[in-house]
Design a protein around this motif. Structure first.
Motif, PDB file in Angstrom:
ATOM      1  N   CYS A  40       7.533   6.460  18.933  1.00 44.58           N
ATOM      2  CA  CYS A  40       7.402   5.007  18.985  1.00 44.58           C
ATOM      3  C   CYS A  40       7.399   4.469  17.548  1.00 44.58           C
ATOM      4  N   TYR A  41       8.200   3.434  17.318  1.00 42.77           N
ATOM      5  CA  TYR A  41       8.335   2.850  15.981  1.00 42.77           C
ATOM      6  C   TYR A  41       7.535   1.555  15.861  1.00 42.77           C
ATOM      7  N   LYS A  42       6.831   1.430  14.753  1.00 41.75           N
ATOM      8  CA  LYS A  42       6.079   0.205  14.455  1.00 41.75           C
ATOM      9  C   LYS A  42       6.087   0.028  12.943  1.00 41.75           C
ATOM     10  N   PHE A  43       5.800  -1.192  12.502  1.00 38.57           N
ATOM     11  CA  PHE A  43       5.544  -1.356  11.081  1.00 38.57           C
ATOM     12  C   PHE A  43       4.152  -0.795  10.816  1.00 38.57           C
ATOM     13  N   ARG A  44       3.996  -0.103   9.708  1.00 38.80           N
ATOM     14  CA  ARG A  44       2.719   0.502   9.366  1.00 38.80           C
ATOM     15  C   ARG A  44       1.715  -0.590   9.038  1.00 38.80           C
ATOM     16  N   THR A  45       0.584  -0.565   9.724  1.00 37.88           N
ATOM     17  CA  THR A  45      -0.478  -1.546   9.478  1.00 37.88           C
ATOM     18  C   THR A  45      -1.737  -0.899   8.937  1.00 37.88           C
ATOM     19  N   MET A  46      -1.793   0.417   8.976  1.00 35.43           N
ATOM     20  CA  MET A  46      -2.986   1.120   8.485  1.00 35.43           C
ATOM     21  C   MET A  46      -2.657   1.876   7.208  1.00 35.43           C
ATOM     22  N   ALA A  47      -3.697   2.191   6.478  1.00 38.45           N
ATOM     23  CA  ALA A  47      -3.543   2.937   5.235  1.00 38.45           C
ATOM     24  C   ALA A  47      -2.893   4.281   5.513  1.00 38.45           C
ATOM     25  N   HIS A  48      -2.097   4.737   4.569  1.00 35.81           N
ATOM     26  CA  HIS A  48      -1.460   6.050   4.671  1.00 35.81           C
ATOM     27  C   HIS A  48      -2.553   7.110   4.849  1.00 35.81           C
ATOM     28  N   GLY A  49      -2.377   7.992   5.817  1.00 35.20           N
ATOM     29  CA  GLY A  49      -3.358   9.036   6.066  1.00 35.20           C
ATOM     30  C   GLY A  49      -4.424   8.668   7.081  1.00 35.20           C
ATOM     31  N   ALA A  50      -4.306   7.495   7.690  1.00 32.06           N
ATOM     32  CA  ALA A  50      -5.278   7.098   8.724  1.00 32.06           C
ATOM     33  C   ALA A  50      -5.213   8.101   9.868  1.00 32.06           C
ATOM     34  N   PRO A  51      -6.317   8.320  10.569  1.00 31.38           N
ATOM     35  CA  PRO A  51      -6.318   9.306  11.650  1.00 31.38           C
ATOM     36  C   PRO A  51      -5.400   8.911  12.808  1.00 31.38           C
ATOM     37  N   VAL A  52      -4.908   9.914  13.523  1.00 27.12           N
ATOM     38  CA  VAL A  52      -4.093   9.671  14.713  1.00 27.12           C
ATOM     39  C   VAL A  52      -5.054   9.390  15.858  1.00 27.12           C
ATOM     40  N   SER A 102      -2.018  -9.617  13.917  1.00 32.66           N
ATOM     41  CA  SER A 102      -2.404 -10.890  14.530  1.00 32.66           C
ATOM     42  C   SER A 102      -1.186 -11.664  15.029  1.00 32.66           C
ATOM     43  N   LEU A 103      -0.053 -11.493  14.357  1.00 31.47           N
ATOM     44  CA  LEU A 103       1.178 -12.168  14.771  1.00 31.47           C
ATOM     45  C   LEU A 103       2.056 -11.283  15.658  1.00 31.47           C
ATOM     46  N   LYS A 104       1.600 -10.053  15.898  1.00 29.33           N
ATOM     47  CA  LYS A 104       2.309  -9.056  16.704  1.00 29.33           C
ATOM     48  C   LYS A 104       3.662  -8.651  16.099  1.00 29.33           C
ATOM     49  N   LEU A 105       3.823  -8.871  14.807  1.00 28.75           N
ATOM     50  CA  LEU A 105       5.072  -8.521  14.135  1.00 28.75           C
ATOM     51  C   LEU A 105       5.205  -7.020  13.898  1.00 28.75           C
ATOM     52  N   ASP A 106       4.084  -6.305  13.943  1.00 25.93           N
ATOM     53  CA  ASP A 106       4.131  -4.851  13.769  1.00 25.93           C
ATOM     54  C   ASP A 106       4.903  -4.179  14.897  1.00 25.93           C
ATOM     55  N   GLU A 107       5.086  -4.872  16.008  1.00 25.02           N
ATOM     56  CA  GLU A 107       5.767  -4.322  17.181  1.00 25.02           C
ATOM     57  C   GLU A 107       7.291  -4.439  17.104  1.00 25.02           C
ATOM     58  N   LEU A 108       7.829  -5.243  16.193  1.00 28.71           N
ATOM     59  CA  LEU A 108       9.270  -5.495  16.167  1.00 28.71           C
ATOM     60  C   LEU A 108      10.145  -4.236  16.139  1.00 28.71           C
ATOM     61  N   PRO A 109       9.795  -3.184  15.383  1.00 26.73           N
ATOM     62  CA  PRO A 109      10.643  -1.993  15.399  1.00 26.73           C
ATOM     63  C   PRO A 109      10.759  -1.332  16.786  1.00 26.73           C
ATOM     64  N   SER A 120       0.856  -1.195   0.000  1.00 24.10           N
ATOM     65  CA  SER A 120       0.000   0.000   0.000  1.00 24.10           C
ATOM     66  C   SER A 120       0.886   1.236   0.000  1.00 24.10           C
ATOM     67  N   PRO A 121       0.351   2.369  -0.458  1.00 25.93           N
ATOM     68  CA  PRO A 121       1.155   3.600  -0.473  1.00 25.93           C
ATOM     69  C   PRO A 121       1.608   3.986   0.934  1.00 25.93           C
ATOM     70  N   GLY A 122       2.813   4.536   1.007  1.00 24.88           N
ATOM     71  CA  GLY A 122       3.365   4.976   2.282  1.00 24.88           C
ATOM     72  C   GLY A 122       4.581   4.162   2.657  1.00 24.88           C
ATOM     73  N   GLY A 123       5.297   4.644   3.643  1.00 26.28           N
ATOM     74  CA  GLY A 123       6.503   3.967   4.094  1.00 26.28           C
ATOM     75  C   GLY A 123       6.206   2.715   4.900  1.00 26.28           C
ATOM     76  N   ALA A 124       7.252   1.970   5.181  1.00 28.06           N
ATOM     77  CA  ALA A 124       7.105   0.728   5.932  1.00 28.06           C
ATOM     78  C   ALA A 124       6.955   0.978   7.420  1.00 28.06           C
ATOM     79  N   LEU A 125       7.618   2.015   7.906  1.00 28.03           N
ATOM     80  CA  LEU A 125       7.563   2.307   9.330  1.00 28.03           C
ATOM     81  C   LEU A 125       6.535   3.383   9.638  1.00 28.03           C
ATOM     82  N   PHE A 126       5.975   3.252  10.801  1.00 27.74           N
ATOM     83  CA  PHE A 126       5.002   4.203  11.314  1.00 27.74           C
ATOM     84  C   PHE A 126       5.620   4.768  12.595  1.00 27.74           C
ATOM     85  N   VAL A 127       5.800   6.069  12.638  1.00 29.27           N
ATOM     86  CA  VAL A 127       6.383   6.717  13.809  1.00 29.27           C
ATOM     87  C   VAL A 127       5.308   7.599  14.429  1.00 29.27           C
TER      88      VAL A 127
END
Length: 184
Positions: free
Chosen positions: A52-64, A84-91, A32-39
């Protein structure tokens, strides 16, 4: 001892998991559009904000907003799997390495979650570092119930131990807890 353990595990985790993290980052950025990391700004120890660093799991532009306040439709297909695998937390291992987080502790909240902040402040939960996982997460208690969350965080804070943290980490790795619920 907790800080030394956190540092060593986070450093080893980043080294050993780097190939998997690179693959996840690639898949996220291609899906999906946007970077891999979500800060995102979060509230840390002593109520000090940190990124806080996470892998982006939501669409670019999702509300804060907290996960429980965001529609499930904002979560990308790969994001659903990562969550579901909690892999978004690895960063967040980088946050642990930097001393902003611990492996185990209260999940860090957003600066705009006033009810969570007030409930945690009343129980002095901000005296400890937030964690990647914790007892509230394993019990599927999320930010939508601030008092219940702060109570669980306080219980952890007053009973924490090295062996208890190891049990929480093991339970998380083995799939315990459900993470934050999403709106329909």
């Amino acid at each position: 001892m907790k800080r030394a353990f956190d540092f060593v595990v986070a450093a080893l985790g980043l080294v050993l998991l780097m190939p998997a993290m690179l693959i996840i980052g690639y898949l996220v950025s291609r899906s999906s559009p946007g970077g891999a990391l979500f800060v995102q700004a979060r509230v840390g120890r002593s109520e000090k904000p940190f990124d806080c660093y996470k892998f982006r799991t939501m669409a670019h532009g999702a509300p804060v907003a907290g996960s429980h306040e965001v529609a499930a439709s904002w979560v990308t297909p790969i994001g659903k799997r990562l969550r579901s695998l909690k892999l978004d937390e690895l960063p967040q291992l980088l946050n642990v390495l930097r001393g902003e987080m611990s492996l185990v502790g209260p999940r860090p909240c957003l600066p705009n979650q006033a009810e969570v902040i007030a409930a945690r402040r009343a129980r002095n939960v901000f005296a400890i570092r937030p964690g990647i996982t914790g007892i509230a997460q394993l019990a599927a208690i999320d930010m939508s119930t601030p008092e219940k969350l702060a109570e669980a965080d306080s219980r952890y804070m007053h009973s924490r131990s090295f062996l208890g943290d190891l049990r929480i980490i093991a339970a998380t790795v083995l799939g315990g807890g459900g993470g934050d619920a999403l709106k329909g």
